[in-house]
Design an enzyme around this catalytic site. Structure first.
Site, PDB file in Angstrom:
ATOM      1  N   ASP A  31      12.691 -27.332   4.459  1.00 45.05           N
ATOM      2  CA  ASP A  31      14.059 -26.851   4.283  1.00 45.05           C
ATOM      3  C   ASP A  31      14.747 -26.787   5.647  1.00 45.05           C
ATOM      4  O   ASP A  31      14.161 -26.370   6.646  1.00 45.05           O
ATOM      5  CB  ASP A  31      14.061 -25.458   3.630  1.00 45.05           C
ATOM      6  CG  ASP A  31      15.425 -25.092   3.071  1.00 45.05           C
ATOM      7  OD1 ASP A  31      15.556 -25.035   1.835  1.00 45.05           O
ATOM      8  OD2 ASP A  31      16.368 -24.868   3.876  1.00 45.05           O
ATOM      9  N   ILE A  32      15.996 -27.188   5.670  1.00 43.77           N
ATOM     10  CA  ILE A  32      16.728 -27.241   6.940  1.00 43.77           C
ATOM     11  C   ILE A  32      17.051 -25.842   7.470  1.00 43.77           C
ATOM     12  O   ILE A  32      17.241 -25.667   8.676  1.00 43.77           O
ATOM     13  CB  ILE A  32      18.015 -28.104   6.763  1.00 43.77           C
ATOM     14  CG1 ILE A  32      18.443 -28.710   8.085  1.00 43.77           C
ATOM     15  CG2 ILE A  32      19.131 -27.335   6.106  1.00 43.77           C
ATOM     16  CD1 ILE A  32      19.453 -29.840   7.953  1.00 43.77           C
ATOM     17  N   ASN A  87      16.159 -21.686  -8.098  1.00 45.91           N
ATOM     18  CA  ASN A  87      17.493 -21.172  -8.386  1.00 45.91           C
ATOM     19  C   ASN A  87      18.154 -22.074  -9.417  1.00 45.91           C
ATOM     20  O   ASN A  87      18.220 -23.287  -9.234  1.00 45.91           O
ATOM     21  CB  ASN A  87      18.325 -21.126  -7.099  1.00 45.91           C
ATOM     22  CG  ASN A  87      17.746 -20.167  -6.077  1.00 45.91           C
ATOM     23  OD1 ASN A  87      17.255 -19.096  -6.435  1.00 45.91           O
ATOM     24  ND2 ASN A  87      17.781 -20.542  -4.806  1.00 45.91           N
ATOM     25  N   GLY A  93      22.337 -18.648  -7.154  1.00 43.54           N
ATOM     26  CA  GLY A  93      22.542 -19.153  -5.795  1.00 43.54           C
ATOM     27  C   GLY A  93      22.182 -20.614  -5.617  1.00 43.54           C
ATOM     28  O   GLY A  93      21.956 -21.062  -4.498  1.00 43.54           O
ATOM     29  N   HIS A 100      14.956 -28.278  -7.817  1.00 41.27           N
ATOM     30  CA  HIS A 100      14.027 -28.149  -6.690  1.00 41.27           C
ATOM     31  C   HIS A 100      13.309 -26.812  -6.732  1.00 41.27           C
ATOM     32  O   HIS A 100      13.851 -25.811  -7.193  1.00 41.27           O
ATOM     33  CB  HIS A 100      14.751 -28.314  -5.354  1.00 41.27           C
ATOM     34  CG  HIS A 100      15.937 -27.413  -5.179  1.00 41.27           C
ATOM     35  ND1 HIS A 100      17.159 -27.677  -5.742  1.00 41.27           N
ATOM     36  CD2 HIS A 100      16.079 -26.252  -4.502  1.00 41.27           C
ATOM     37  CE1 HIS A 100      18.013 -26.719  -5.423  1.00 41.27           C
ATOM     38  NE2 HIS A 100      17.384 -25.830  -4.672  1.00 41.27           N
ATOM     39  N   HIS A 102      11.551 -24.085  -4.217  1.00 43.62           N
ATOM     40  CA  HIS A 102      11.336 -23.618  -2.850  1.00 43.62           C
ATOM     41  C   HIS A 102       9.895 -23.138  -2.783  1.00 43.62           C
ATOM     42  O   HIS A 102       9.468 -22.305  -3.601  1.00 43.62           O
ATOM     43  CB  HIS A 102      12.246 -22.429  -2.523  1.00 43.62           C
ATOM     44  CG  HIS A 102      13.709 -22.747  -2.543  1.00 43.62           C
ATOM     45  ND1 HIS A 102      14.417 -23.049  -1.402  1.00 43.62           N
ATOM     46  CD2 HIS A 102      14.602 -22.805  -3.556  1.00 43.62           C
ATOM     47  CE1 HIS A 102      15.691 -23.260  -1.716  1.00 43.62           C
ATOM     48  NE2 HIS A 102      15.827 -23.113  -3.023  1.00 43.62           N
TER      49      HIS A 102
HETATM   50  P1  5GP Z   1      19.436 -23.832  -3.437  1.00 45.18           P
HETATM   51  O1  5GP Z   1      20.320 -22.761  -2.879  1.00 45.18           O
HETATM   52  O2  5GP Z   1      20.222 -24.933  -4.102  1.00 45.18           O
HETATM   53  O3  5GP Z   1      18.327 -23.303  -4.294  1.00 45.18           O
HETATM   54  O4  5GP Z   1      18.668 -24.436  -2.194  1.00 45.18           O
HETATM   55  C1  5GP Z   1      19.081 -25.564  -1.504  1.00 45.18           C
HETATM   56  C2  5GP Z   1      18.260 -25.620  -0.244  1.00 45.18           C
HETATM   57  O5  5GP Z   1      18.427 -26.871   0.362  1.00 45.18           O
HETATM   58  C3  5GP Z   1      18.666 -24.571   0.800  1.00 45.18           C
HETATM   59  O6  5GP Z   1      17.555 -23.741   1.113  1.00 45.18           O
HETATM   60  C4  5GP Z   1      19.129 -25.394   1.989  1.00 45.18           C
HETATM   61  O7  5GP Z   1      18.759 -24.836   3.221  1.00 45.18           O
HETATM   62  C5  5GP Z   1      18.441 -26.738   1.746  1.00 45.18           C
HETATM   63  N1  5GP Z   1      19.190 -27.860   2.281  1.00 45.18           N
HETATM   64  C6  5GP Z   1      20.522 -28.093   2.115  1.00 45.18           C
HETATM   65  N2  5GP Z   1      20.873 -29.230   2.733  1.00 45.18           N
HETATM   66  C7  5GP Z   1      19.723 -29.730   3.295  1.00 45.18           C
HETATM   67  C8  5GP Z   1      19.456 -30.893   4.065  1.00 45.18           C
HETATM   68  O8  5GP Z   1      20.322 -31.709   4.359  1.00 45.18           O
HETATM   69  N3  5GP Z   1      18.173 -31.073   4.463  1.00 45.18           N
HETATM   70  C9  5GP Z   1      17.172 -30.193   4.155  1.00 45.18           C
HETATM   71  N4  5GP Z   1      15.950 -30.488   4.599  1.00 45.18           N
HETATM   72  N5  5GP Z   1      17.399 -29.084   3.423  1.00 45.18           N
HETATM   73  C10 5GP Z   1      18.659 -28.861   3.002  1.00 45.18           C
END
Ligand code: 5GP
Length: 114
Positions: A31-32, A87, A93, A100, A102
């Site tokens: 995760d970034i 999520n 969120g 996906h 986490h």
């Molecule tokens: P969500 O909030 O949709 O459950 O999680 C999306 C996740 O994707 C977040 O934790 C966010 O940090 C990660 N994320 C968003 N854009 C990128 C990206 O360009 N690269 C990576 N490696 N992670 C990303």
């Protein structure tokens, strides 16, 4: 045609990611914005926007993701455990509309989650 999500761009190698695991069905990458010492995003290569869109035909793929997380946990030596978070939708969120998981580890996690 709808726009590709960030995760689809990572699958297609249009944007870089630190990939931890890949096979024909899925991809796991760092995760970034990590929320723990280990924070991976585990995704199916099939474009499913959210958990609510999963159908019976996806059962094998979604089940496979859990076997992959177990494999990754062994590879990384996550003997203290790990947390899997999904999520689904705005109240939870969800930001990226590609299913996906986490996978978080390396610290203690509180309960209930925020
Ligand atoms: P969500 O909030 O949709 O459950 O999680 C999306 C996740 O994707 C977040 O934790 C966010 O940090 C990660 N994320 C968003 N854009 C990128 C990206 O360009 N690269 C990576 N490696 N992670 C990303």
């Amino acid at each position: 045609m709808t726009q590709k999500t960030i995760f689809k761009k990572i699958i297609d190698r249009e944007i870089p990611a630190e990939i931890e695991y890949e096979d024909e069905l899925c991809l796991a990458f760092k995760d970034i914005h990590p929320q723990a010492p280990v924070h991976l995003v585990v995704i199916p290569k099939k474009e499913i926007p959210m958990v609510d869109d999963i159908t019976e035909e996806d059962e094998a793929t979604i089940g496979h993701l859990f076997v992959v997380m177990r494999t990754i946990a062994r590879q990384l030596g996550l003997t203290g455990g790990y947390r899997v978070v999904v999520n689904n939708g705005p109240d939870a969120g969800q930001e990226v509309m590609h299913v996906h998981y986490h996978m978080l580890a390396g610290r203690k996690f509180g309960w209930p989650p925020g």
